[in-house]
Enzyme design. Structure first.
Site, mmCIF file in Angstrom:
data_model
loop_
_atom_site.group_PDB
_atom_site.id
_atom_site.type_symbol
_atom_site.label_atom_id
_atom_site.label_comp_id
_atom_site.label_asym_id
_atom_site.label_seq_id
_atom_site.Cartn_x
_atom_site.Cartn_y
_atom_site.Cartn_z
ATOM 1 N N ASP A 284 -53.304 -10.924 39.551
ATOM 2 C CA ASP A 284 -51.957 -10.411 39.759
ATOM 3 C C ASP A 284 -51.424 -11.080 41.024
ATOM 4 O O ASP A 284 -52.116 -11.853 41.692
ATOM 5 C CB ASP A 284 -51.988 -8.871 39.863
ATOM 6 C CG ASP A 284 -50.626 -8.274 39.554
ATOM 7 O OD1 ASP A 284 -50.556 -7.111 39.142
ATOM 8 O OD2 ASP A 284 -49.608 -8.985 39.697
HETATM 9 C C1 GLC Z 1 -46.450 -7.888 39.858
HETATM 10 C C2 GLC Z 1 -47.054 -6.952 38.845
HETATM 11 C C3 GLC Z 1 -47.442 -7.612 37.565
HETATM 12 C C4 GLC Z 1 -46.475 -8.741 37.277
HETATM 13 C C5 GLC Z 1 -46.703 -9.802 38.340
HETATM 14 C C6 GLC Z 1 -45.737 -10.988 38.172
HETATM 15 O O1 GLC Z 1 -46.916 -7.585 41.135
HETATM 16 O O2 GLC Z 1 -48.156 -6.161 39.269
HETATM 17 O O3 GLC Z 1 -47.444 -6.610 36.550
HETATM 18 O O4 GLC Z 1 -46.711 -9.280 35.993
HETATM 19 O O5 GLC Z 1 -46.563 -9.285 39.657
HETATM 20 O O6 GLC Z 1 -44.434 -10.577 38.385
#
Ligand code: GLC
Length: 746
Positions: A284
């Site tokens: 993430d």
């Molecule tokens: C965010 C979220 C994730 C998302 C990623 C990209 O922090 O936790 O669900 O897909 O970053 O935006």
């Protein structure tokens, strides 16, 4: 069948397998050929992903020279790039690199791309798997036309705590329902096959246990038994994988002391080992370098080592792979073979998507124009939005409202707004002014009613803030009307990521506004827009009619009008338990009985309950009313004993006993009376959504088998145990209409 036909059939069958196998083997050969040409730096480049400079979905620190990195082959994927023009520009940079490896474009297409659909939690309230799959299919069609190869969805985190703002993007509290929704969403996003121009890769997230953050506080620690992990939180991930999901995303949380992004038990033992996952894992947003903050990595280099060794293939946004992996391989702290495996997994997807044949395949401006303004898409959005609206109360049959109502007062801060209907994680497409693109309640009702009706309006209050100066005008307007609709709720960004609320109630003075309007004595319909279950005890006790209208997306106002005036009979059922008090959280239907179950909701002496609150949720899992009524009859099991791998057929009859056509979600629950570990008081093991005309009766069937009875036993082995099972069929988890029982023997 003639011998010749048999042979031909066999050849075809084998041929199909061989074709699939051949395709896969051919891709592997192409990957291996490319891999041999790559320098270590270029390999690490494929494991590096950055957000486009334009839109951060996390703490900033976006690398300023993303473009340089792409041009030099040190960045292999970019996300949050919007529109074919932009993706084409980025792709042109990638094709200037030595090996011209195309970029992967990702995006959080969580509930629609240009056509915004209801938030995922709202869609689940429809219990309509086909509509949910169609929603993902439309999102994929639009996103692919907009240049996107890969959506960071579905989010499949089981959530039992409405203080956690991210409940809005999942499928609620029940593992059985969430698993089926996860599979439907993966199939919707990925379509017929990767490589089709309207197919995008799914990304199952957040692996794992994220929804169990202590205190419902986002990013907080998670501590649970291996049993709870396997029984409650992992099945939706496995269902998504079995549906063919191409990628997984790790979660921010530490799980039992080990951050998920550095957790080889999750990633190598379970996902890539036991489950045999052959796609790739992305972290993430900066969850790799956040392991330093967790106190699990000494520094960024250590974080890179831990994450790659644990099985994270691509580093989102932190840049620590880009900055450290080459050195780590040279120092033999990371095996080159593991880096190569990660690169292979990513390149395989780029080949499967057809990007090497045509890197601009998804960057077709003409196709984008056609796909993004598609009336069929808006029709699909309106359909599932109406199916997602939950009728929580309808005393005195205030609803549906008559279309010939003379004076209708529309009151509240949500009535004329548009942007709030999109909810969190909506995609902003350039040139689209979302404030108007979403149909407001005012516009939806105005479009539905004729000139005989006078619409009155008063905002009454803001969504947030304590200003009550608009109450008097709102009361005056309500007093003039024959009926009142008051629409309140959360701002679009009050639920979502990093939006945990310690007190998930109606913000500002909205509940007081409702009190003032209800005091007029007029027939009042309260509509609540929110991304999560809110606590609204006074409203639930005193408002005659309540609709839970979530955040319903582009067609919100039309869907609300369809339900308010009875063109659509509400059929939604809650995917999460609604608490009476924050103090009850976490509260969920499939709890254990304990040794001191309360015999009645008000018993408090020496039983498991609260001395200051009735021991019941406000609205239970699976609850939702209709404008008609249904009768449940004649429950029949085709055997009293289920043996081994046999199947038990369950039948009942459902009758529409009201005057309106409607749909009912018939729910089947089981209880394992005695087992080697305690079992929930009931578990959803089947549901059927049945449409019936007034007076119509239909036989509804379910099949129960060993899988339905299985759980992780005292040895953590997935198995069913002999004994007696209660079988319950009902309209919600606490409205059981028919009961029976059966024996299971091995
Ligand atoms: C965010 C979220 C994730 C998302 C990623 C990209 O922090 O936790 O669900 O897909 O970053 O935006």
């Amino acid at each position: 069948m003639r011998a010749g036909t048999i042979v031909l059939s066999l050849l075809l069958a084998v041929g199909v397998n061989v074709a699939h196998g051949t395709e896969s083997a051919a891709v592997d050969r192409r990957v291996d050929r490319l891999l041999k040409q790559m320098t270590l730096e270029e390999k690490v480049g494929q494991l590096t992903q950055y957000s486009a400079e334009s839109k951060a979905t996390g703490p900033v620190a976006i690398e300023s020279n993303v473009r340089d990195g792409i041009r030099s082959g040190r960045v292999g994927s970019v996300f949050s790039v919007v529109g074919t023009n932009s993706t084409r520009q980025y792709q042109e940079l990638a094709l200037q690199s030595r090996l011209k490896i195309p970029l992967l474009f990702g995006m959080d297409v969580i509930h629609g791309y240009k056509t915004t659909f209801p938030i995922p939690l709202a869609e689940v309230a429809s219990w309509d798997l086909e509509a949910i799959q169609r929603s993902a299919r439309v999102a994929a069609t639009e996103a692919a036309a907009g240049g996107i190869h890969w959506t960071f969805a579905p989010m499949v985190d089981i959530a039992r705590d409405p203080r956690w703002g991210r409940v809005m993007e999942g499928a609620g509290e029940d593992t059985y329902l969430a698993s089926r929704v996860a599979a439907a969403r993966v199939k919707g996003f990925q379509g017929r096959q990767l490589g089709d121009a309207d197919a995008v890769m799914a990304c199952v997230k957040h692996f794992a246990g994220y929804g169990a953050a202590v205190g419902g506080r986002d990013y907080n620690s998670v501590d649970m038994s291996e049993r709870m992990l396997w029984e409650t939180y992992l099945p939706p991930f496995k269902a998504a994988l079995d549906a063919g999901a191409s990628t997984f995303m790790t979660s921010f949380n530490d799980l039992n002391g080990v951050p998920a992004t550095g957790n080889s038990h999750l990633l190598r033992d379970i996902l890539k080992g036991k489950w045999g996952f052959t796609g790739f894992v992305v972290s993430d947003w900066r969850s790799v370098d956040e392991m330093v903050d967790h106190g699990y990595a000494a520094d960024n280099k250590d974080a890179a080592r831990i994450a790659l060794n644990a099985g994270v293939d691509m580093d989102m946004q932190s840049g620590v792979y880009q900055g450290n992996l080459v050195q780590l391989v040279r120092e033999k702290k990371v095996k080159l073979a593991d880096v190569d495996d990660a690169v292979r997994r990513i390149l395989r997807k780029k080949f499967e998507l057809g990007l090497f044949e045509d890197p601009y395949k998804f960057s077709d401006a003409e196709r984008e124009r056609q796909a993004l303004n598609n009336p069929e898409h808006r029709k699909a959005a309106r359909d599932i939005a109406a199916k997602s609206i939950v009728l929580l109360k309808n005393d005195g049959a205030v609803l549906p409202l008559s279309k010939s109502v003379r004076k209708l007062a529309l009151i509240g801060p949500m009535i004329k707004q548009g942007v709030e209907n999109h909810g969190f994680w909506s995609v902003t497409v350039p040139g689209v002014d979302y404030a108007h693109q979403a149909v407001s309640t005012w516009d939806g009702i105005a479009a539905k009613l004729g000139k005989d009706t006078t619409l009155l309006y008063a905002k009454g209050s803001d969504i947030d803030g304590e200003d009550r100066s608009g109450f008097a005008e709102a009361v005056r307007v309500a007093s003039e009307a024959d009926a009142v609709v008051i629409e309140v709720g959360e701002r679009w960004d009050a639920s979502g990521e990093s939006r945990s609320r310690a007190n998930p109630t109606l913000p500002g003075g909205q509940e007081d506004l409702i009190k003032a309007i209800v005091a007029t004595g007029k027939p009042v319909v309260v509509m609540i827009n929110a991304g999560r279950p809110l606590v609204f005890d006074w409203v639930a006790d005193h408002a005659p009619a309540i609709l839970y209208t979530w955040w319903l997306g582009s067609e919100a106002g039309n869907a609300v009008a369809d339900v308010l005036f009875g063109d659509v009979n509400p059929s939604a059922k809650l995917p999460m338990t609604f608490p009476r008090s924050v103090g009850q959280i976490p509260i969920y239907y499939n709890h254990f009985n304990t040794g001191r179950p309360a015999p009645t909701p008000t018993t408090t002496e020496w039983v498991s309950g609260y001395i200051d609150l009735v021991n019941l949720p406000r609205f239970p899992f699976g609850f939702g009313l209709s404008y008609t009524t249904f009768r449940y009859d004649d429950l029949r099991l085709d055997r009293e004993t289920l043996r081994g791998n046999d199947k038990l057929q369950v039948r009942m009859t459902l009758t529409n006993t009201g005057k309106a056509a409607g749909e009912e979600v018939v729910q089947l629950y089981l209880r394992d009376r005695v087992a080697s570990v305690v079992r929930p008081v009931k578990e959803l093991k089947g549901f059927q959504k049945v449409a019936l005309a007034p007076g119509e009766t239909r036989t509804v069937e379910f099949t129960i088998d060993k899988e339905s009875l299985s759980f992780f036993n005292s040895a953590l082995r997935w198995d069913a145990e002999p004994g007696e099972f209660d079988l319950m069929v009902g309209a919600s988890s606490d409205d059981i209409r028919l009961r029976s029982s059966f024996q299971y023997v091995r």
